[in-house]
Motif scaffolding. Structure first.
Motif, PDB file in Angstrom:
ATOM      1  N   ARG A 112      11.205   4.568   0.590  1.00  0.00           N
ATOM      2  CA  ARG A 112      12.053   3.752   1.446  1.00  0.00           C
ATOM      3  C   ARG A 112      11.240   2.566   2.008  1.00  0.00           C
ATOM      4  O   ARG A 112      10.724   1.759   1.236  1.00  0.00           O
ATOM      5  CB  ARG A 112      12.688   4.613   2.546  1.00  0.00           C
ATOM      6  N   HIS A 113      11.079   2.483   3.335  1.00  0.00           N
ATOM      7  CA  HIS A 113      10.339   1.370   3.914  1.00  0.00           C
ATOM      8  C   HIS A 113       8.934   1.789   4.332  1.00  0.00           C
ATOM      9  O   HIS A 113       8.382   1.259   5.297  1.00  0.00           O
ATOM     10  CB  HIS A 113      11.100   0.783   5.105  1.00  0.00           C
ATOM     11  N   HIS A 114       8.370   2.739   3.601  1.00  0.00           N
ATOM     12  CA  HIS A 114       7.027   3.230   3.901  1.00  0.00           C
ATOM     13  C   HIS A 114       6.129   3.089   2.676  1.00  0.00           C
ATOM     14  O   HIS A 114       6.581   3.281   1.540  1.00  0.00           O
ATOM     15  CB  HIS A 114       7.070   4.701   4.326  1.00  0.00           C
ATOM     16  N   LEU A 115       4.865   2.798   2.919  1.00  0.00           N
ATOM     17  CA  LEU A 115       3.835   2.817   1.886  1.00  0.00           C
ATOM     18  C   LEU A 115       2.803   3.851   2.296  1.00  0.00           C
ATOM     19  O   LEU A 115       2.444   3.944   3.477  1.00  0.00           O
ATOM     20  CB  LEU A 115       3.188   1.441   1.741  1.00  0.00           C
ATOM     21  N   VAL A 116       2.302   4.608   1.328  1.00  0.00           N
ATOM     22  CA  VAL A 116       1.466   5.757   1.648  1.00  0.00           C
ATOM     23  C   VAL A 116       0.117   5.640   0.967  1.00  0.00           C
ATOM     24  O   VAL A 116       0.042   5.363  -0.237  1.00  0.00           O
ATOM     25  CB  VAL A 116       2.157   7.072   1.230  1.00  0.00           C
ATOM     26  N   SER A 117      -0.941   5.865   1.737  1.00  0.00           N
ATOM     27  CA  SER A 117      -2.295   5.769   1.200  1.00  0.00           C
ATOM     28  C   SER A 117      -2.772   7.114   0.683  1.00  0.00           C
ATOM     29  O   SER A 117      -2.206   8.164   0.984  1.00  0.00           O
ATOM     30  CB  SER A 117      -3.252   5.266   2.285  1.00  0.00           C
ATOM     31  N   THR A 118      -3.863   7.073  -0.065  1.00  0.00           N
ATOM     32  CA  THR A 118      -4.444   8.305  -0.593  1.00  0.00           C
ATOM     33  C   THR A 118      -5.072   9.154   0.514  1.00  0.00           C
ATOM     34  O   THR A 118      -5.421  10.307   0.278  1.00  0.00           O
ATOM     35  CB  THR A 118      -5.512   7.978  -1.643  1.00  0.00           C
ATOM     36  N   GLU A 119      -5.228   8.596   1.715  1.00  0.00           N
ATOM     37  CA  GLU A 119      -5.715   9.382   2.844  1.00  0.00           C
ATOM     38  C   GLU A 119      -4.588  10.113   3.560  1.00  0.00           C
ATOM     39  O   GLU A 119      -4.794  10.735   4.593  1.00  0.00           O
ATOM     40  CB  GLU A 119      -6.458   8.477   3.835  1.00  0.00           C
ATOM     41  N   GLY A 120      -3.381  10.013   2.985  1.00  0.00           N
ATOM     42  CA  GLY A 120      -2.250  10.701   3.591  1.00  0.00           C
ATOM     43  C   GLY A 120      -1.716   9.996   4.816  1.00  0.00           C
ATOM     44  O   GLY A 120      -1.195  10.633   5.727  1.00  0.00           O
ATOM     45  N   ARG A 121      -1.807   8.678   4.837  1.00  0.00           N
ATOM     46  CA  ARG A 121      -1.253   7.929   5.968  1.00  0.00           C
ATOM     47  C   ARG A 121      -0.063   7.117   5.503  1.00  0.00           C
ATOM     48  O   ARG A 121      -0.122   6.413   4.492  1.00  0.00           O
ATOM     49  CB  ARG A 121      -2.295   6.999   6.581  1.00  0.00           C
ATOM     50  N   SER A 122       1.002   7.203   6.259  1.00  0.00           N
ATOM     51  CA  SER A 122       2.208   6.438   5.979  1.00  0.00           C
ATOM     52  C   SER A 122       2.185   5.162   6.812  1.00  0.00           C
ATOM     53  O   SER A 122       2.007   5.204   8.028  1.00  0.00           O
ATOM     54  CB  SER A 122       3.449   7.259   6.315  1.00  0.00           C
ATOM     55  N   TYR A 123       2.372   4.033   6.133  1.00  0.00           N
ATOM     56  CA  TYR A 123       2.419   2.729   6.794  1.00  0.00           C
ATOM     57  C   TYR A 123       3.839   2.178   6.734  1.00  0.00           C
ATOM     58  O   TYR A 123       4.522   2.300   5.702  1.00  0.00           O
ATOM     59  CB  TYR A 123       1.491   1.725   6.105  1.00  0.00           C
ATOM     60  N   LEU A 124       4.262   1.566   7.797  1.00  0.00           N
ATOM     61  CA  LEU A 124       5.538   0.869   7.791  1.00  0.00           C
ATOM     62  C   LEU A 124       5.370  -0.435   7.013  1.00  0.00           C
ATOM     63  O   LEU A 124       4.497  -1.242   7.321  1.00  0.00           O
ATOM     64  CB  LEU A 124       5.999   0.579   9.219  1.00  0.00           C
ATOM     65  N   ASP A 125       6.207  -0.614   6.004  1.00  0.00           N
ATOM     66  CA  ASP A 125       6.123  -1.791   5.131  1.00  0.00           C
ATOM     67  C   ASP A 125       7.043  -2.887   5.672  1.00  0.00           C
ATOM     68  O   ASP A 125       8.261  -2.801   5.570  1.00  0.00           O
ATOM     69  CB  ASP A 125       6.530  -1.385   3.715  1.00  0.00           C
ATOM     70  N   ILE A 126       6.420  -3.926   6.206  1.00  0.00           N
ATOM     71  CA  ILE A 126       7.198  -5.037   6.780  1.00  0.00           C
ATOM     72  C   ILE A 126       7.167  -6.270   5.867  1.00  0.00           C
ATOM     73  O   ILE A 126       7.798  -7.274   6.142  1.00  0.00           O
ATOM     74  CB  ILE A 126       6.629  -5.375   8.189  1.00  0.00           C
ATOM     75  N   VAL A 127       6.498  -6.179   4.744  1.00  0.00           N
ATOM     76  CA  VAL A 127       6.246  -7.367   3.940  1.00  0.00           C
ATOM     77  C   VAL A 127       6.930  -7.359   2.579  1.00  0.00           C
ATOM     78  O   VAL A 127       6.965  -8.366   1.891  1.00  0.00           O
ATOM     79  CB  VAL A 127       4.715  -7.548   3.761  1.00  0.00           C
ATOM     80  N   ASN A 128       7.540  -6.241   2.172  1.00  0.00           N
ATOM     81  CA  ASN A 128       7.940  -6.071   0.775  1.00  0.00           C
ATOM     82  C   ASN A 128       9.379  -6.462   0.499  1.00  0.00           C
ATOM     83  O   ASN A 128      10.256  -5.604   0.416  1.00  0.00           O
ATOM     84  CB  ASN A 128       7.706  -4.622   0.347  1.00  0.00           C
TER      85      ASN A 128
END
Length: 985
Positions: free
Chosen positions: A587-603
């Motif tokens: 959805r509107h999240h991007l997830v790193s290999t460290e298991g952190r979900s980031y809110l994607d405001i740029v895509n």
């Protein structure tokens, strides 16, 4: 010299060190009569001295008057001035507050009388810029600069010797334990006093283990945020100046860095891992020895404990010292952060940061397997990482995911399911979080499908045995098992066990957690935050071998960015200097290999959101059937182009399909030139259209090409950027842009170069979502058409419902272009673009030959395009852009009332731009501040990037599925970041 002039201070022989009582009027008399400077004196804070800024009548700083504490002798003052001169000579790139000198070279210094007795007064150079002190967050570059300065000072003072260094100061870490013992009684809160005393004992014990190996030298010992001065030429807090040599002494060299690190810990949002750039920078200038690495964090703790005790003491004995009292809260904050993690965790983290990490610990092969009767073939591993297929479709956000996956493995016949040691578990990550979650496993979890006996893997001692818990020694480590409280160990605490002896009987369906840690180390949480995982894991070993499985591999780490740079053209840049590795979206999240979900405001590439199940299924289905080029006859390309043409007004009824926005714009220009027979093109300044020859030729964004305006080919002609906020005509005057552009087109035609096309975005996306002035396109389109040219609309960024109230940007201007170029949103990340025009214009392309794109309009691309259109409609994502976009814009406008850095909120729907400026009159763009803000937002869990010619506008164009909760999280986090960076009114 008299005997007093040779003496040096011994803190433990003093009852107290109150600052000299010197009012500003007396300071002015001292400066005038004794030091030859007539000036106005302004009080500067100090713990134990009296400092004044001397200014002229016009307010120009002239010098700093420093009146030393009576306890400090002339010899100590001489050492300080000599050391300052030495550093200034060794490092001319640093500004050093040296003593001012008379024409004969002697220091401007005098012994003067005060109510507390004779003191030494002297004039020091004033360094403009101000200190780094205050609550403002320190960026990684600032932190690194502080560490580098500490390293340079340490190297410069390495061979410095002087009798005035032989001092016993309360700030000298060699006496830290004695200082706390002496002053702890001044800490009034019993719990805080006990915490300071306990931390001091622990840290001092660790330092003493390596004390004889710590090199000593002359040290400034006060390179704190109070004494490192910002460069006046730097937009951001970047230190290049050093003041206050009052704590100069002979001590452990590593104390120089420890003091500086401690001072960082009270700043907003700074926690222990944020100081690592300073350690790396110091180490690069002045390498740390293994013993110094072992001592470093314990010395930070001792510094923090000393600050708390000394601060309370100073406030008690010097009640009129406002400076000392004001520091009490931040000193406690420093102590809290310094002691936030166990010392061994921080020490291992520092070792890793400077390349001195210990070999990873490993568990010995057990004499007997821990779980009797279970073989490796009976055990099914669970992959809970970001890249695991089991994490698809957002299941990582469901609370029971781990139990459900384990139950599925057991239902498939496994006797047990087990997680992986040191793996970052995506199942532990919330969708939105301003602090990284604890995701990295320090042990393993098992789910048992059948009854199992826990047996001793080797000879050991039972350290603890209680319902739900068992701890037994295993070699040099402690093996801890946690299971339901209904399970009782069968052996008591204190017992000695032999290999194979029963420890506990676990019924089928039991879940058990295994951890293997150092016996004499701190308790280790089951999950730890990624920033600290290296430190925690160094205290543990993988328990997998105890159940017959191989230990997690410890392969040499090769940085993925280095590999990228080695083979991937560096012209293809990446976001952030130190980017997270993103391997999943939802959805509107991007997830790193460290298991952190980031809110994607740029895509804006993915309007439906990342990994939309409907799109995934449609593409998978089509790939199973057919994917070929568009010359073949199949239904999906017909259905898609029909649907696309139906979204546009007459006469736009004919579609070309391509792979990208660059190709679409390139083709749009060729269509216009071919149809008009006129080769010249008019385009807007401050615009970006693509990377192909033609689309790049009409791109004038200085952000993408600083020489853009000077390197346009002769057939490209540019008109003013119709930016109503910072352009040549602003506000109501912006209506002048249209007539001026029309006049320019007329002049071009009169010169014999009639333009074949006018090309622009229909809503000024590259400038940050600035709406074109009312009537602008109507006037310019009419002008180009009068001279036989065509109007080409670039809808690549702003089209497809992103603006909310309009599906196409040109609808906002109430015009109809001759050619429309679109991409990005069409494919939700799949390479898909289109050009839509009239049959008449499309037919003229035949004069240039035929058109063909191998994958433009392929069966898969066509299915993608159809699915995106269906989903946009059925999920009402254009309506969501109106609702959530309106809420988001309203909240951003509210923030503008609290933060002067915000100049304007541009845009519509979910194409917004937040323009950041330094001055509301000149609109001076806050370029560096914007970059710093983006980095801070990343740390707080939000991915956002700058745009515009000055890179001072936050481009806010998230997936159209973003919800109100996420929009509020973004604005709340933005408010927090702006406040932490010192921009709140």
């Amino acid at each position: 010299m008299s005997h007093d002039e040779y003496r040096t201070i011994d803190f433990f022989a003093q009852d107290a060190l109150p600052a000299p009582r010197v009012p500003p009027a007396q300071a002015e008399r001292i400066a005038s009569r004794r030091l030859g400077v007539t000036a106005r004196a302004e009080v500067l804070g100090s713990q134990q001295d009296a400092n004044f800024l001397l200014c002229s009548d016009t307010g120009t700083p002239l010098a700093v008057l420093k009146i030393a504490n009576p306890a400090f002798s002339p010899m100590e003052i001489e050492a300080q001035d000599t050391a300052a001169d030495l550093i200034a000579a060794a490092h001319p790139e640093l500004r050093i507050a040296t003593v001012l000198r008379r024409p004969d070279g002697s220091p401007r210094c005098a012994r003067v009388d005060t109510e507390g007795g004779p003191v030494i007064a002297r004039l020091l150079e004033h360094l403009p810029g101000g200190p780094l002190s205050g609550p403002r967050h320190l960026s990684p570059s600032t932190v690194a600069a502080m560490g580098a300065i500490a390293g340079k000072v340490s190297v410069a003072l390495r061979d410095f010797r002087h009798p005035g260094l032989d001092r016993v100061l309360q700030w000298d870490p060699r006496y830290a334990d004695r200082v706390v013992v002496k002053l702890a009684e001044y800490i009034p809160e019993p719990d805080r006093r006990a915490a300071v005393q306990a931390a001091t004992v622990t840290a001092w014990t660790q330092v003493q283990k390596v004390a004889v190996l710590l090199p000593c030298q002359a040290v400034h010992l006060d390179l704190t945020d109070d004494n490192l001065i910002r460069s006046p030429d730097s937009r951001l807090p970047m230190p290049d100046g050093v003041i206050d040599f009052g704590d100069l002494t002979w001590s452990w060299a590593v104390g120089e860095l420890a003091v500086s690190l401690a001072s960082m810990l009270h700043h907003d949002g700074v926690e222990p891992h944020h100081v690592l750039p300073a350690i790396r920078a110091f180490h690069a200038v002045r390498p740390l020895s293994p013993a110094e690495v072992e001592a470093l964090w314990p010395l930070v703790v001792l510094r923090a404990a000393g600050l708390v005790a000394s601060g309370r003491h100073q406030a008690a004995v010097d009640e009129r010292n406002a400076y000392a009292k004001a520091a009490l809260d931040r000193e406690w904050r420093i102590f809290e952060q310094a002691t936030h993690l166990p010392l061994p965790v921080m020490t291992h983290l520092i070792k890793d940061a400077v390349g001195l990490a210990d070999a990873p610990p490993r568990a010995d092969t057990p004499v007997r397997p821990l779980l009797r009767g279970l073989t490796p073939d009976d055990i099914s591993p669970l992959d809970l990482s970001t890249g695991a297929d089991s994490m698809d479709h957002g299941v990582w956000l469901e609370a029971d995911t781990e139990d459900r996956l384990a139950a599925s493995a057991l239902a498939d016949g496994a006797a047990a399911a087990v997680t992986r040691y040191a793996q970052a578990r995506l199942t532990q990550a919330p969708a939105l979080s301003a602090v990284s979650p604890a995701t990295v496993a320090t042990g393993i979890d098992l789910w048992l499908g059948r009854a199992t006996v826990v047996q001793a893997p080797g000879t050991g001692e039972v350290l603890a045995a209680a319902p739900g818990q068992l701890t037994v020694t295993y070699g040099p480590r402690a093996l801890t098992l946690s299971f339901p409280h209904t399970v009782h160990p069968v052996i008591p605490a204190g017992a000695t066990v032999r290999a194979g002896q029963d420890l506990a009987h676990l019924p089928a369906g039991t879940s058990v957690r295994l951890g293997l840690r150092d016996t004499d180390g701190p308790a280790v949480p089951a999950l730890v935050r990624p920033e600290y995982a290296t430190g925690w894991l160094a205290l543990t070993a993988d328990p997998s071998p105890l159940i017959g499985l191989p230990a997690a591999g410890h392969e040499e780490h090769v940085d993925l960015l280095d590999r990228r740079d080695a083979v991937f053209a560096t012209a293809q840049e990446h976001y952030y200097a130190d980017p997270p590795r993103i391997e999943r979206g939802w959805r509107h999240h991007l997830v790193s290999t460290e298991g952190r979900s980031y809110l994607d405001i740029v895509n804006n590439v993915t309007p439906l959101g990342h990994a939309h199940p409907r799109l995934e299924q449609a593409v998978s289905r089509q790939l199973r059937r057919l994917n070929t080029n568009s010359r073949f006859h199949y239904a999906s390309v017909v259905e898609f182009t029909e649907r696309l043409a139906a979204l546009l007004p007459d006469p736009l009824d004919t579609v070309f399909l391509v792979n990208s926005g660059s190709e679409a714009v390139d083709l749009g220009i060729r269509l216009a030139i071919g149809a008009s027979g006129q080769l010249d093109v008019v385009a807007l300044r401050e615009a970006y259209h693509g990377w192909t020859y033609a689309s790049d030729a009409v791109s004038t964004s200085l952000q993408d090409n600083p020489n853009a305006l000077a390197t346009r080919p002769s057939w490209v002609h540019t008109v003013d950027s119709p930016n109503s906020y910072r352009g040549r005509h602003r506000g109501a005057d912006a209506v002048r842009y249209g007539p001026e552009a029309a006049a320019m087109i007329g002049d071009l035609a009169a010169s014999g170069r009639r333009p074949g096309a006018f090309l622009s975005e229909t809503f000024y996306g590259n400038a940050g979502g600035v709406a074109l002035p009312e009537g602008y396109l109507a006037e310019v389109y009419a002008a180009v058409r009068r001279h036989g040219g065509l109007a080409v609309a670039d809808e690549v960024q702003v089209g497809y419902g992103r603006l909310g109230h309009w599906f196409w940007g040109f609808e906002q201007q109430q015009v109809v272009p001759d050619v429309v170029c679109v991409a990005k949103a069409m494919g939700n990340g799949h390479p898909l673009g289109a050009v839509i025009t009239s049959k008449e214009v499309a037919g003229r392309y035949r004069d240039q030959g035929y058109f063909f794109s191998s994958t433009g309009g392929s069966p898969v691309s066509s299915v993608v395009g159809l699915t995106v259109l269906d989903t946009l409609r059925e999920e009402d994502l254009q309506g969501n852009a109106v609702r959530v976009g309106g809420r988001l814009k309203s909240r951003l406008q509210e923030l503008a009332g609290h933060h002067d850095l915000i100049g304007a909120v541009h845009g519509s729907g979910l194409y917004l731009g937040l323009e950041l400026i330094r001055d509301h009159t000149t609109l001076d763009p806050a370029t560096e501040e914007t970059a710093e803000l983006c980095d801070r937002m990343l740390d707080l869990g939000v991915i956002v990037q700058p745009t515009g010619d000055h890179l001072n506008i936050l481009k806010i164009k998230p997936p159209l599925c973003i919800d109100a909760t996420a929009a509020d999280f973004f604005t709340d986090t933005l408010d927090r970041a702006l406040t932490q960076l010192g921009h709140r009114r």
